[in-house]
Design a protein around this motif. Structure first.
Motif, PDB file in Angstrom:
ATOM      1  N   PHE A 121       0.725  -1.061   0.132  1.00  0.00           N
ATOM      2  CA  PHE A 121       0.041  -0.066  -0.054  1.00  0.00           C
ATOM      3  C   PHE A 121       0.909   1.200   0.039  1.00  0.00           C
ATOM      4  CE2 PHE A 121      -3.039  -3.187   1.714  1.00  0.00           C
ATOM      5  CZ  PHE A 121      -3.939  -2.977   0.634  1.00  0.00           C
ATOM      6  N   THR A 122       2.262   1.031   0.564  1.00  0.00           N
ATOM      7  CA  THR A 122       2.831   2.380   0.352  1.00  0.00           C
ATOM      8  C   THR A 122       3.195   2.565  -1.106  1.00  0.00           C
ATOM      9  OG1 THR A 122       3.987   1.514   2.407  1.00  0.00           O
ATOM     10  CG2 THR A 122       5.256   3.309   1.209  1.00  0.00           C
ATOM     11  N   THR A 166      -2.845   5.515  -2.371  1.00  0.00           N
ATOM     12  CA  THR A 166      -2.154   5.932  -1.185  1.00  0.00           C
ATOM     13  C   THR A 166      -1.455   7.096  -1.565  1.00  0.00           C
ATOM     14  OG1 THR A 166      -1.559   3.867  -0.109  1.00  0.00           O
ATOM     15  CG2 THR A 166      -0.601   5.605   0.761  1.00  0.00           C
ATOM     16  N   ARG A 167      -0.914   7.245  -2.652  1.00  0.00           N
ATOM     17  CA  ARG A 167       0.069   8.322  -3.168  1.00  0.00           C
ATOM     18  C   ARG A 167      -0.871   9.465  -3.482  1.00  0.00           C
ATOM     19  NH1 ARG A 167       4.705   6.175  -6.924  1.00  0.00           N
ATOM     20  NH2 ARG A 167       3.232   4.774  -7.757  1.00  0.00           N
ATOM     21  N   MET A 171      -3.086   8.347   6.083  1.00  0.00           N
ATOM     22  CA  MET A 171      -3.920   7.502   5.472  1.00  0.00           C
ATOM     23  C   MET A 171      -4.149   6.092   6.292  1.00  0.00           C
ATOM     24  SD  MET A 171      -4.799   6.818   1.503  1.00  0.00           S
ATOM     25  CE  MET A 171      -6.352   5.734   0.968  1.00  0.00           C
ATOM     26  N   THR A 172      -5.426   5.587   6.472  1.00  0.00           N
ATOM     27  CA  THR A 172      -5.514   4.429   7.432  1.00  0.00           C
ATOM     28  C   THR A 172      -6.322   3.418   6.496  1.00  0.00           C
ATOM     29  OG1 THR A 172      -5.347   5.325   9.318  1.00  0.00           O
ATOM     30  CG2 THR A 172      -6.377   3.529   9.377  1.00  0.00           C
ATOM     31  N   TYR A 173      -5.608   2.170   5.981  1.00  0.00           N
ATOM     32  CA  TYR A 173      -6.508   1.019   5.378  1.00  0.00           C
ATOM     33  C   TYR A 173      -7.089   0.388   6.733  1.00  0.00           C
ATOM     34  CZ  TYR A 173      -4.535   2.441   1.029  1.00  0.00           C
ATOM     35  OH  TYR A 173      -4.151   3.162  -0.140  1.00  0.00           O
ATOM     36  N   THR A 200      -1.772   2.354   8.995  1.00  0.00           N
ATOM     37  CA  THR A 200      -1.798   3.593   8.863  1.00  0.00           C
ATOM     38  C   THR A 200      -0.578   4.270   8.250  1.00  0.00           C
ATOM     39  OG1 THR A 200      -3.268   3.906  10.734  1.00  0.00           O
ATOM     40  CG2 THR A 200      -1.962   5.848  10.260  1.00  0.00           C
ATOM     41  N   PHE A 201      -0.515   5.097   7.347  1.00  0.00           N
ATOM     42  CA  PHE A 201       0.761   5.561   6.685  1.00  0.00           C
ATOM     43  C   PHE A 201       0.631   7.259   6.912  1.00  0.00           C
ATOM     44  CE2 PHE A 201      -0.698   2.009   4.278  1.00  0.00           C
ATOM     45  CZ  PHE A 201       0.373   1.260   4.253  1.00  0.00           C
ATOM     46  N   THR A 202       1.925   7.606   7.355  1.00  0.00           N
ATOM     47  CA  THR A 202       2.004   9.091   7.434  1.00  0.00           C
ATOM     48  C   THR A 202       2.732   9.659   6.440  1.00  0.00           C
ATOM     49  OG1 THR A 202       4.118   8.550   8.632  1.00  0.00           O
ATOM     50  CG2 THR A 202       2.399   9.030  10.048  1.00  0.00           C
ATOM     51  N   TYR A 203       2.071  10.972   6.265  1.00  0.00           N
ATOM     52  CA  TYR A 203       2.517  11.695   4.705  1.00  0.00           C
ATOM     53  C   TYR A 203       3.749  12.602   5.187  1.00  0.00           C
ATOM     54  CZ  TYR A 203       1.795  13.198   0.162  1.00  0.00           C
ATOM     55  OH  TYR A 203       1.874  13.715  -1.329  1.00  0.00           O
TER      56      TYR A 203
END
Length: 258
Positions: free
Chosen positions: A134-135, A140-141, A160-162, A175-178
């Motif tokens: 997902f990264t 995501t992007r 962003m959280t899947y 959860t991905f931090t931008y």
């Protein structure tokens, strides 16, 4: 021309498939359509259920008509994803003009908080892939990029959280931090991708096809593609190979090779 994360993902994987699907508007073979409908219908219904849930509407008619969605909704109630405080909106749409293109994102749910924003996306995969998948994913992007480019939030204030309806406890959310650095990287990637697409479209207007997947990656992408026959890149069937075996053996005995 509108470009969603699906368009960008297809372009990255196979420009020729992008041509067939979005420029030539070819319809997928019936068998593929049926498989996708069967596999994805419940997922689409779950997204509709979640949309109505967050809009404060009665979801009992959906659950009564489709009881198989009940375990997924119960999983959300018992193991919800981490969510920030703020004003939430389901099926939120954002777009950004980029010369002759328009980048578009439809967010399952987004929370606008004080000094931070969180994008949430519901997934119904039976086996959630690794977080690294997902990264690199265009969803995501693009979703993070669009929000940073069209809102008051800086990249470092966006995450962003899947959430996975069928994920195991403790591994049901990623959860991905931008960040500003990631934002600049995506901007450069988009610039390169859209410049390349512009060149391909100019050639397409002159009657040229968009490129196929490189031959070295044929086994990775082509054999499962719905358009493999159209590209003449399908894997030979076992029956076809067995039929040729006697002839190949005869040629070998005669010293004839390819």
């Amino acid at each position: 021309m509108q470009l969603s994360q699906a368009h960008l993902r297809t372009l990255q994987t196979c420009p020729r498939q992008y041509q067939y699907r979005y420029l030539d508007s070819l319809i997928l073979p019936d068998a593929t359509q049926l498989t996708e409908t069967t596999a994805q219908k419940r997922g689409r219904d779950f997204h509709r259920l979640m949309q109505q849930h967050f809009q404060g509407l009665d979801i009992s008619p959906i659950l009564e008509a489709q009881p198989k969605l009940q375990p997924w909704f119960e999983a959300f109630q018992t193991m919800p994803p981490p969510m920030i405080e703020g004003q939430g909106e389901a099926e939120h749409v954002r777009s950004l003009g980029w010369q002759e293109f328009t980048l578009v994102g439809v967010y399952d749910y987004i929370i606008f908080g004080q000094g931070q924003a969180q994008i949430l996306d519901w997934k119904t995969y039976a086996h959630p892939p690794a977080p690294e998948t997902f990264t690199r994913h265009w969803q995501t992007r693009l979703y993070c990029y669009l929000l940073a480019a069209t809102s008051r939030y800086s990249p470092s204030q966006i995450s962003m959280t899947y959430w996975f309806a069928q994920g195991e406890k403790g591994a049901n959310a990623y959860t991905f931090t931008y960040s500003e650095a990631i934002h600049q990287q995506i901007h450069q990637t988009l610039e390169q991708s859209l410049t390349q697409l512009r060149q391909w479209l100019q050639a397409y207007a002159q009657g040229q096809n968009l490129p196929q997947v490189p031959e070295a990656q044929r086994s990775k992408y082509c054999y499962e593609c719905a358009f493999c026959e159209r590209c003449q890149r399908c894997e030979p069937s076992a029956s076809a190979v067995s039929t040729l075996d006697p002839f190949l053996a005869m040629f070998k005995d005669l010293g004839i090779t390819r």
